[in-house]
Enzyme design. Structure first.
Site, PDB file in Angstrom:
ATOM      1  N   CYS A   1      -4.428  12.898  12.118  1.00  0.00           N
ATOM      2  CA  CYS A   1      -5.206  11.656  12.091  1.00  0.00           C
ATOM      3  C   CYS A   1      -5.126  11.056  13.495  1.00  0.00           C
ATOM      4  O   CYS A   1      -4.525  11.637  14.397  1.00  0.00           O
ATOM      5  CB  CYS A   1      -4.649  10.706  11.034  1.00  0.00           C
TER       6      CYS A   1
ATOM      7  N   LYS B   1       0.847  -1.205   0.000  1.00  0.00           N
ATOM      8  CA  LYS B   1       0.000   0.000   0.000  1.00  0.00           C
ATOM      9  C   LYS B   1       0.872   1.241   0.000  1.00  0.00           C
ATOM     10  O   LYS B   1       0.659   2.153  -0.808  1.00  0.00           O
ATOM     11  CB  LYS B   1      -0.868   0.010   1.253  1.00  0.00           C
ATOM     12  N   ASN B   2       1.889   1.286   0.872  1.00  0.00           N
ATOM     13  CA  ASN B   2       2.670   2.521   1.028  1.00  0.00           C
ATOM     14  C   ASN B   2       3.663   2.742  -0.099  1.00  0.00           C
ATOM     15  O   ASN B   2       4.210   3.831  -0.219  1.00  0.00           O
ATOM     16  CB  ASN B   2       3.359   2.533   2.396  1.00  0.00           C
TER      17      ASN B   2
ATOM     18  N   ARG C   1       0.737  14.753  12.572  1.00  0.00           N
ATOM     19  CA  ARG C   1       1.187  14.435  11.213  1.00  0.00           C
ATOM     20  C   ARG C   1       1.395  15.709  10.365  1.00  0.00           C
ATOM     21  O   ARG C   1       0.787  15.905   9.335  1.00  0.00           O
ATOM     22  CB  ARG C   1       0.204  13.512  10.505  1.00  0.00           C
TER      23      ARG C   1
ATOM     24  N   ARG D   1      -8.545  -0.174   4.504  1.00  0.00           N
ATOM     25  CA  ARG D   1      -7.585   0.765   3.914  1.00  0.00           C
ATOM     26  C   ARG D   1      -6.276   0.062   3.560  1.00  0.00           C
ATOM     27  O   ARG D   1      -5.575   0.461   2.655  1.00  0.00           O
ATOM     28  CB  ARG D   1      -7.286   1.902   4.910  1.00  0.00           C
TER      29      ARG D   1
ATOM     30  N   ASP E   1       4.708   0.568  11.959  1.00  0.00           N
ATOM     31  CA  ASP E   1       3.460  -0.005  11.429  1.00  0.00           C
ATOM     32  C   ASP E   1       3.253  -1.452  11.869  1.00  0.00           C
ATOM     33  O   ASP E   1       2.205  -2.027  11.582  1.00  0.00           O
ATOM     34  CB  ASP E   1       3.445   0.055   9.899  1.00  0.00           C
TER      35      ASP E   1
HETATM   36  C1  EPZ Z   1       4.530   6.910   6.131  1.00  0.00           C
HETATM   37  O1  EPZ Z   1       3.818   7.983   6.702  1.00  0.00           O
HETATM   38  C2  EPZ Z   1       3.553   5.746   6.070  1.00  0.00           C
HETATM   39  N1  EPZ Z   1       2.413   6.105   5.228  1.00  0.00           N
HETATM   40  C3  EPZ Z   1       3.063   5.409   7.476  1.00  0.00           C
HETATM   41  O2  EPZ Z   1       2.213   4.261   7.376  1.00  0.00           O
HETATM   42  C4  EPZ Z   1       4.279   5.049   8.337  1.00  0.00           C
HETATM   43  O3  EPZ Z   1       3.851   4.791   9.652  1.00  0.00           O
HETATM   44  C5  EPZ Z   1       5.282   6.212   8.327  1.00  0.00           C
HETATM   45  O4  EPZ Z   1       5.639   6.531   6.966  1.00  0.00           O
HETATM   46  C6  EPZ Z   1       6.552   5.880   9.098  1.00  0.00           C
HETATM   47  O5  EPZ Z   1       7.159   4.752   8.554  1.00  0.00           O
HETATM   48  C7  EPZ Z   1       2.543   6.054   3.889  1.00  0.00           C
HETATM   49  O6  EPZ Z   1       3.598   5.741   3.362  1.00  0.00           O
HETATM   50  C8  EPZ Z   1       1.329   6.417   3.075  1.00  0.00           C
HETATM   51  P1  EPZ Z   1       6.795  10.189   8.186  1.00  0.00           P
HETATM   52  P2  EPZ Z   1       4.471   9.475   6.696  1.00  0.00           P
HETATM   53  O7  EPZ Z   1       6.769  11.439   7.382  1.00  0.00           O
HETATM   54  O8  EPZ Z   1       5.256   9.662   5.467  1.00  0.00           O
HETATM   55  C9  EPZ Z   1       6.891  13.566  11.483  1.00  0.00           C
HETATM   56  C10 EPZ Z   1       0.287   2.969   7.707  1.00  0.00           C
HETATM   57  O9  EPZ Z   1      -0.199   2.463   8.733  1.00  0.00           O
HETATM   58  N2  EPZ Z   1       6.795  14.524  10.354  1.00  0.00           N
HETATM   59  O10 EPZ Z   1       7.938   9.237   8.021  1.00  0.00           O
HETATM   60  O11 EPZ Z   1       3.389  10.427   7.014  1.00  0.00           O
HETATM   61  C11 EPZ Z   1       5.623  12.743  11.641  1.00  0.00           C
HETATM   62  O12 EPZ Z   1       4.662  13.441  12.395  1.00  0.00           O
HETATM   63  C12 EPZ Z   1       0.835   4.381   7.761  1.00  0.00           C
HETATM   64  O13 EPZ Z   1       0.385   2.392   6.598  1.00  0.00           O
HETATM   65  C13 EPZ Z   1       6.950  15.877  10.594  1.00  0.00           C
HETATM   66  O14 EPZ Z   1       7.139  16.297  11.735  1.00  0.00           O
HETATM   67  O15 EPZ Z   1       5.454   9.369   7.950  1.00  0.00           O
HETATM   68  C14 EPZ Z   1       6.129  11.512  12.343  1.00  0.00           C
HETATM   69  O16 EPZ Z   1       6.225  11.790  13.730  1.00  0.00           O
HETATM   70  C15 EPZ Z   1       0.645   5.040   9.108  1.00  0.00           C
HETATM   71  N3  EPZ Z   1       6.874  16.753   9.556  1.00  0.00           N
HETATM   72  C16 EPZ Z   1       7.542  11.335  11.770  1.00  0.00           C
HETATM   73  O17 EPZ Z   1       7.901  12.593  11.193  1.00  0.00           O
HETATM   74  C17 EPZ Z   1       6.671  16.316   8.269  1.00  0.00           C
HETATM   75  O18 EPZ Z   1       6.634  17.154   7.347  1.00  0.00           O
HETATM   76  C18 EPZ Z   1       7.628  10.284  10.668  1.00  0.00           C
HETATM   77  O19 EPZ Z   1       6.619  10.575   9.725  1.00  0.00           O
HETATM   78  C19 EPZ Z   1       6.525  14.931   8.035  1.00  0.00           C
HETATM   79  C20 EPZ Z   1       6.601  14.052   9.094  1.00  0.00           C
END
Ligand code: EPZ
Length: 422
Positions: A118, A22-23, A123, A400, A308
């Site tokens: 969310c 999915k991701n 996020r 999802r 995850d």
């Molecule tokens: C991706 O989300 C995945 N989603 C998530 O999977 C996964 O948990 C996550 O990566 C971590 O591996 C998809 O790929 C669609 P991040 P993403 O940016 O990209 C902070 C699932 O269950 N952050 O790596 O949103 C954020 O808040 C989902 O399939 C900022 O502060 O994750 C988090 O604490 C859930 N500013 C950390 O970084 C930003 O601009 C990591 O988030 C972006 C992120």
């Protein structure tokens, strides 16, 4: 809203096919916006998030058709007639923000709704925006939307991420492929989904080096062509179903499973007394000698233990021998499955980002509520081994990220069915 009823039914045996990620698919699909030529994805998962991304791309003027029961996506965006990603779609799925970089890189302007938070955390998307600004984008936040412009096109820049972000790395990587000059992404995410995206972009003609390491270098090109690309195996679905025989006993072969995608996770399974064996068709998982041992877990960016899979691992630890400490270091609110597992008799104490799980002999089935995608499947895993019947409500969360979850688990002997809410 549907519910899933699962009843503890002893050891599992058989095979479970693992779908495309999915991701990975959610970042590969927006890549079609970078080219006027068709992009075809094979091994695509059949999930509601993929349908949401399809609707979003179509709202921008891209053509997306699903062949072979949704396993093949043929997309083309020779002309975008709308550059606004509407809040109504974006609020349903945060990954919608991934159309920003490609749209801006291709046409020099884009308006994308801020995704909002969310269940698992605020996020923010500040790192996505900072990366695009480093490539010359002019951004303005107005009425909940990001208004992005790059009148003369994006230019190569240096992006040094303060924290590892999967989505921000993906947005920047896609935008940089059409920027004028060289872009360097430092402290880039190393997830397999990033590597898969780089492989697809390279097939389209992008010049990329270093994917899978902390530094990715992209030499911008004038245009990208079309490609056909197979979506990489879903390591989170894989890890989730590896836990089914771990929790219930028995032996299950995960078809298409790749050990390189779940290294840190397998180390923890081994320490817990679960055997993982590579086979010609994938990975075979069984319990070594009956009991499961408690292990500690800290979630980290790849190649560390994936956030995850934290909820699913907690379900296993609920009936392990000893005490397990799970530390969630990626998201600020990702223990919502704990109160539901406690309803099933688990002994869990949550303090901030740390959950302490004291193993109990057996969980008891109970009505529980899914709160987010991965929490929902951890409750199903717990229900597979619990005594009696567990009713998991709000299973739209499950749709999802997990295709045919009932069919896949029935196939290995689980007693599980989906019912429309009574
Ligand atoms: C991706 O989300 C995945 N989603 C998530 O999977 C996964 O948990 C996550 O990566 C971590 O591996 C998809 O790929 C669609 P991040 P993403 O940016 O990209 C902070 C699932 O269950 N952050 O790596 O949103 C954020 O808040 C989902 O399939 C900022 O502060 O994750 C988090 O604490 C859930 N500013 C950390 O970084 C930003 O601009 C990591 O988030 C972006 C992120």
């Amino acid at each position: 809203m549907d519910s899933i009823i699962v009843t503890g039914n002893g050891p599992l045996k058989g095979q479970i096919p693992i779908a495309g990620a999915k991701n990975a698919c959610l970042t590969l699909m927006p890549a079609t916006l970078l080219s006027e030529e068709p992009l075809t994805l094979t091994n695509a998962p059949r999930l509601s998030d993929i349908k949401t991304m399809t609707t979003l791309l179509q709202s921008l003027g891209a053509e997306v058709s699903q062949l072979q029961d949704g396993q093949v996506l043929v997309m083309s965006s020779h002309a975008l007639d709308n550059h606004v990603a509407d809040y109504d779609i974006v609020r349903k799925m945060r990954a919608s923000i991934l159309v920003l970089g490609p749209m801006l890189a291709r046409d020099g302007h884009a308006v994308v709704s801020l995704p909002g938070g969310c269940a698992i955390g605020a996020r923010p998307v500040d790192l996505h925006l900072k990366a695009l600004e480093a490539m010359g984008a002019e951004l303005e936040l107005k009425d909940g939307y990001v208004h992005a412009r790059a009148p003369g096109g994006l230019r190569g820049g240096m992006v040094d991420f303060p924290i590892v972000s999967v989505g921000a790395t993906e947005n920047a990587l896609m935008a940089a492929t059409l920027a004028k000059g060289t872009t360097v992404l430092k402290n880039a995410a190393r997830e397999p989904e990033i590597v898969d995206l780089a492989h697809c972009l390279r097939r389209m003609g992008a010049q990329i080096e270093g994917e899978g390491t902390h530094t990715i270098t992209i030499q911008g090109v004038d245009r990208l062509g079309g490609a056909t690309h197979p979506v990489v195996t879903d390591r989170i679905e894989l890890g989730t179903y590896m836990l089914a025989p771990a929790i219930c006993g028995g032996e299950v072969e995960l078809l298409g499973g790749r050990i390189d995608l779940v290294g840190a996770f397998c180390e923890k399974l081994d320490a817990a007394g679960i055997s993982v064996e590579e086979t010609a068709k994938g990975l075979k998982v069984s319990r070594k000698n009956g009991k499961v041992r408690a292990v500690d877990v800290v979630t980290e960016p790849f190649p560390g233990f994936p956030t995850d899979l934290q909820a699913q691992m907690m379900a296993l630890m609920c009936t392990a021998e000893g005490t397990s400490v799970l530390e969630e270091k990626i998201f600020e609110n990702r223990f919502m499955h704990a109160p539901e597992l406690i309803r099933m008799g688990a002994n869990i104490e949550v303090h901030g980002g740390t959950a302490t799980v004291k193993g109990v002999d057996r969980l008891k089935g109970a009505p529980v509520m899914a709160t987010d995608l991965r929490a929902s499947v951890s409750l199903i895993l717990a229900g597979l081994a619990a005594e009696g019947e567990t009713i998991v409500s709000r299973v739209y969360h499950l749709d999802r990220g997990y295709e045919h979850v009932v069919r896949k688990l029935v196939g290995v002997g689980a007693k599980i069915e989906r019912v429309s809410d009574r």
